[in-house]
Design a protein around this motif. Sequence first.
Motif, short mmCIF file in Angstrom:
data_model
loop_
_atom_site.label_atom_id
_atom_site.label_comp_id
_atom_site.label_asym_id
_atom_site.label_seq_id
_atom_site.Cartn_x
_atom_site.Cartn_y
_atom_site.Cartn_z
N ARG A 24 32.92 -7.46 46.38
CA ARG A 24 32.74 -8.32 45.21
C ARG A 24 32.27 -9.70 45.63
O ARG A 24 32.72 -10.26 46.63
CB ARG A 24 34.06 -8.50 44.46
N LEU A 47 40.87 -4.15 28.04
CA LEU A 47 40.04 -3.08 28.57
C LEU A 47 40.92 -1.87 28.88
O LEU A 47 41.86 -1.96 29.68
CB LEU A 47 39.33 -3.51 29.85
N GLN A 49 41.11 1.59 30.68
CA GLN A 49 40.36 2.04 31.84
C GLN A 49 41.15 3.03 32.67
O GLN A 49 42.36 3.15 32.52
CB GLN A 49 40.01 0.83 32.70
N CYS A 56 34.27 2.38 34.86
CA CYS A 56 35.29 1.34 34.71
C CYS A 56 35.16 0.31 35.84
O CYS A 56 35.29 -0.89 35.61
CB CYS A 56 36.69 1.95 34.71
N THR A 59 32.36 -1.98 35.03
CA THR A 59 32.76 -2.94 34.01
C THR A 59 33.67 -4.01 34.59
O THR A 59 33.49 -5.21 34.33
CB THR A 59 33.46 -2.21 32.84
N ARG A 60 34.64 -3.62 35.41
CA ARG A 60 35.55 -4.59 36.03
C ARG A 60 34.79 -5.53 36.96
O ARG A 60 35.12 -6.71 37.07
CB ARG A 60 36.65 -3.87 36.80
N ARG A 61 33.76 -5.01 37.60
CA ARG A 61 32.97 -5.85 38.51
C ARG A 61 32.29 -6.98 37.73
O ARG A 61 32.27 -8.12 38.18
CB ARG A 61 31.94 -4.97 39.22
N MET A 63 33.36 -8.16 34.83
CA MET A 63 34.44 -9.04 34.38
C MET A 63 34.81 -10.02 35.49
O MET A 63 35.03 -11.20 35.23
CB MET A 63 35.67 -8.21 33.98
N HIS A 64 34.86 -9.53 36.72
CA HIS A 64 35.15 -10.40 37.86
C HIS A 64 34.05 -11.46 38.03
O HIS A 64 34.34 -12.64 38.18
CB HIS A 64 35.28 -9.57 39.15
N ARG A 72 43.97 -5.48 31.33
CA ARG A 72 43.55 -4.10 31.62
C ARG A 72 44.70 -3.16 31.30
O ARG A 72 45.84 -3.42 31.66
CB ARG A 72 43.17 -3.98 33.10
N PRO A 94 35.26 3.38 30.19
CA PRO A 94 35.99 2.22 29.72
C PRO A 94 35.85 2.05 28.21
O PRO A 94 34.88 2.52 27.61
CB PRO A 94 35.34 1.06 30.46
N SER A 110 30.19 1.66 29.19
CA SER A 110 30.19 0.51 30.10
C SER A 110 28.99 -0.40 29.86
O SER A 110 29.14 -1.63 29.87
CB SER A 110 30.21 0.98 31.55
#
Length: 122
Positions: A24, A47, A49, A56, A59-61, A63-64, A72, A94, A110
């Motif tokens: 990341r 979210l 997930q 997912c 999508t989290r990537r 969000m980060h 979550r 997600p 996503s």
Amino acid sequence: MKLLIKLIRNLLGSIIAVIDLITRGPKKTRTPEAQQKVTHEIQGLSLYQFFACPFCIKTRRVMHKLNLPIIRRNASKSPYREQLLAEGGKIQTPCLRIEDGGKVEWLYESSEIIKYLEKRFS
């Protein structure tokens, strides 16, 4: 055979999740006031997930990257799985639950979630 496929899928998903955590990039930087505003705006978002789901993880990537500390919810366990089915209509991740002004919208896919987040928080 089903058990073996499930095991392989979970193993590969876990490997992808670990690689995601290692690779990341940095989070978006905002002034403390701007980040506080964003934190307030995401209060109505959550979210749903699965940890090892590639979509997912994607999508989290994002969000980060956008520095969005969205709640979550693990949809593989109760009661979130039942809530996703009962209120969202299907168990698919997600899924972003958007509560705004007393209205609730369930956003699946996503790519659609990412478009929504980038449009609203970029």
